[in-house]
Design a protein around this motif. Structure first.
Motif, short mmCIF file in Angstrom:
data_model
loop_
_atom_site.label_atom_id
_atom_site.label_comp_id
_atom_site.label_asym_id
_atom_site.label_seq_id
_atom_site.Cartn_x
_atom_site.Cartn_y
_atom_site.Cartn_z
N LYS A 199 0.83 -1.21 0.00
CA LYS A 199 0.00 0.00 0.00
C LYS A 199 0.86 1.26 0.00
CE LYS A 199 -4.20 -1.86 2.07
NZ LYS A 199 -5.08 -1.87 3.23
N GLU A 200 1.95 1.23 0.76
CA GLU A 200 2.86 2.39 0.77
C GLU A 200 3.46 2.61 -0.61
OE1 GLU A 200 5.86 2.30 3.87
OE2 GLU A 200 4.40 1.54 5.33
N ARG A 201 3.88 1.53 -1.26
CA ARG A 201 4.43 1.65 -2.61
C ARG A 201 3.39 2.17 -3.58
NH1 ARG A 201 3.37 -1.77 -6.47
NH2 ARG A 201 3.25 -3.55 -5.05
N ALA A 202 2.17 1.63 -3.48
CA ALA A 202 1.10 2.07 -4.38
C ALA A 202 0.78 3.55 -4.17
CB ALA A 202 -0.14 1.22 -4.15
N GLN A 203 0.78 3.99 -2.92
CA GLN A 203 0.52 5.40 -2.63
C GLN A 203 1.64 6.26 -3.19
OE1 GLN A 203 -0.17 6.28 1.50
NE2 GLN A 203 -0.28 8.49 1.15
N PHE A 204 2.90 5.85 -3.01
CA PHE A 204 4.04 6.59 -3.54
C PHE A 204 3.94 6.69 -5.06
CE2 PHE A 204 8.28 6.94 -5.32
CZ PHE A 204 8.86 7.91 -4.53
N CYS A 205 3.61 5.58 -5.70
CA CYS A 205 3.51 5.58 -7.16
C CYS A 205 2.37 6.49 -7.62
CB CYS A 205 3.31 4.16 -7.68
SG CYS A 205 4.79 3.14 -7.58
N SER A 206 1.25 6.45 -6.90
CA SER A 206 0.12 7.30 -7.25
C SER A 206 0.48 8.77 -7.10
CB SER A 206 -1.07 6.95 -6.36
OG SER A 206 -2.15 7.81 -6.61
N GLU A 207 1.12 9.12 -5.99
CA GLU A 207 1.51 10.51 -5.74
C GLU A 207 2.53 11.01 -6.76
OE1 GLU A 207 2.94 10.41 -1.73
OE2 GLU A 207 0.91 10.29 -0.87
N ASN A 208 3.33 10.10 -7.29
CA ASN A 208 4.36 10.48 -8.26
C ASN A 208 4.00 10.13 -9.70
OD1 ASN A 208 6.86 11.52 -6.68
ND2 ASN A 208 6.05 9.82 -5.48
N GLU A 209 2.71 9.81 -9.90
CA GLU A 209 2.15 9.51 -11.22
C GLU A 209 2.93 8.41 -11.94
OE1 GLU A 209 1.88 13.29 -13.19
OE2 GLU A 209 0.39 14.03 -11.78
N LEU A 210 3.28 7.38 -11.19
CA LEU A 210 3.94 6.20 -11.76
C LEU A 210 2.87 5.11 -11.88
CD1 LEU A 210 7.15 6.26 -9.52
CD2 LEU A 210 6.90 7.17 -11.84
N ILE A 211 2.16 5.12 -13.01
CA ILE A 211 1.01 4.25 -13.14
C ILE A 211 1.25 3.05 -14.05
CG2 ILE A 211 -0.70 6.00 -12.54
CD1 ILE A 211 -1.12 6.45 -15.53
N SER A 212 2.39 2.95 -14.66
CA SER A 212 2.67 1.81 -15.52
C SER A 212 4.03 1.20 -15.16
CB SER A 212 2.67 2.22 -16.99
OG SER A 212 3.80 3.03 -17.28
N ILE A 213 4.20 -0.03 -15.58
CA ILE A 213 5.47 -0.71 -15.33
C ILE A 213 6.61 0.04 -16.01
CG2 ILE A 213 6.75 -2.84 -15.85
CD1 ILE A 213 4.13 -4.36 -15.43
N GLU A 214 6.34 0.53 -17.19
CA GLU A 214 7.37 1.26 -17.93
C GLU A 214 7.81 2.51 -17.16
OE1 GLU A 214 4.37 0.37 -19.41
OE2 GLU A 214 5.21 -1.41 -20.41
N GLN A 215 6.86 3.23 -16.58
CA GLN A 215 7.19 4.43 -15.81
C GLN A 215 8.00 4.07 -14.55
OE1 GLN A 215 3.19 5.91 -15.36
NE2 GLN A 215 3.56 7.59 -16.82
N ILE A 216 7.63 2.99 -13.91
CA ILE A 216 8.37 2.54 -12.73
C ILE A 216 9.80 2.18 -13.11
CG2 ILE A 216 8.55 0.67 -11.02
CD1 ILE A 216 5.45 0.74 -10.90
N GLU A 217 9.95 1.39 -14.17
CA GLU A 217 11.29 0.97 -14.60
C GLU A 217 12.11 2.16 -15.07
OE1 GLU A 217 10.73 -2.26 -17.35
OE2 GLU A 217 10.42 -3.69 -15.71
N LEU A 218 11.48 3.12 -15.74
CA LEU A 218 12.18 4.31 -16.19
C LEU A 218 12.65 5.14 -15.00
CD1 LEU A 218 13.04 5.96 -18.68
CD2 LEU A 218 10.87 7.18 -18.51
N THR A 219 11.81 5.26 -13.98
CA THR A 219 12.16 6.01 -12.78
C THR A 219 13.32 5.34 -12.05
OG1 THR A 219 9.93 6.85 -12.52
CG2 THR A 219 11.31 6.87 -10.55
N LEU A 220 13.31 4.02 -11.99
CA LEU A 220 14.36 3.29 -11.29
C LEU A 220 15.68 3.27 -12.06
CD1 LEU A 220 12.28 0.29 -9.96
CD2 LEU A 220 13.39 2.05 -8.58
N GLY A 221 15.60 3.35 -13.36
CA GLY A 221 16.82 3.36 -14.17
C GLY A 221 17.64 2.09 -13.97
N GLN A 222 18.89 2.23 -13.58
CA GLN A 222 19.79 1.10 -13.38
C GLN A 222 19.36 0.20 -12.22
OE1 GLN A 222 22.28 0.27 -15.39
NE2 GLN A 222 21.90 2.03 -16.71
#
Length: 154
Positions: free
Chosen positions: A62-85
């Protein structure tokens, strides 16, 4: 929030969640071993530990989902792009979560098999039971018929 802060925050949340999934996997593996060895007393003890682990994992998710929602990380691609390496932590989390799901499903099938065997055994015993035969007070097999039972025995 800067991209570095977003990356660091997301990575930290995923690392915690990954650790919790790995703890759950260890409990599920112990549960599976206990089920295979028919050590049901250990299974009962593991259920409490597994419940606590699942509750902690749910809070972390839930904490991760809230963080992703607040930072508009709604797709796997956005998450992977944000994480980079550091995207490997995300892929590892997904892989370990699938493994935990498989272990849990297998354990459920083991439990169901044990229940079916027990039900079959109980049905067999009930079918074989003779209503006119019982054990006497001295532990010997005897008939319930009063004619064949000696008067001096229970």
């Amino acid at each position: 929030m800067t991209p570095e802060q977003r990356q660091s925050g997301l990575y930290s949340l995923l690392a915690v969640e990954l650790d919790l999934v790995q703890q759950l996997i260890a409990l599920l593996a112990q549960e599976q071993d206990a089920l295979i060895l028919r050590q049901f007393d250990q299974v009962s003890a593991l259920i409490d530990s597994k419940t606590r682990a699942l509750q902690a994992l749910e809070r972390a998710s839930k904490e991760r989902a809230q963080f992703c929602s607040e930072n508009e990380l709604i797709s796997i691609e956005q998450i992977e792009l944000t994480l980079g390496q550091q995207a490997s932590v995300w892929r590892e989390l997904l892989q370990q979560a699938k493994y935990a799901e498989t272990l849990n499903r297998t354990n459920g099938q083991l439990i169901q098999t044990h229940e079916e065997v027990n039900q079959h055994l109980m049905a067999s015993l009930a079918a074989q039971r003779h209503t006119d035969v019982a054990y006497s007070a001295d532990g010997r097999l005897s008939s319930l018929s009063s004619i064949s039972r000696p008067f001096d025995r229970a």
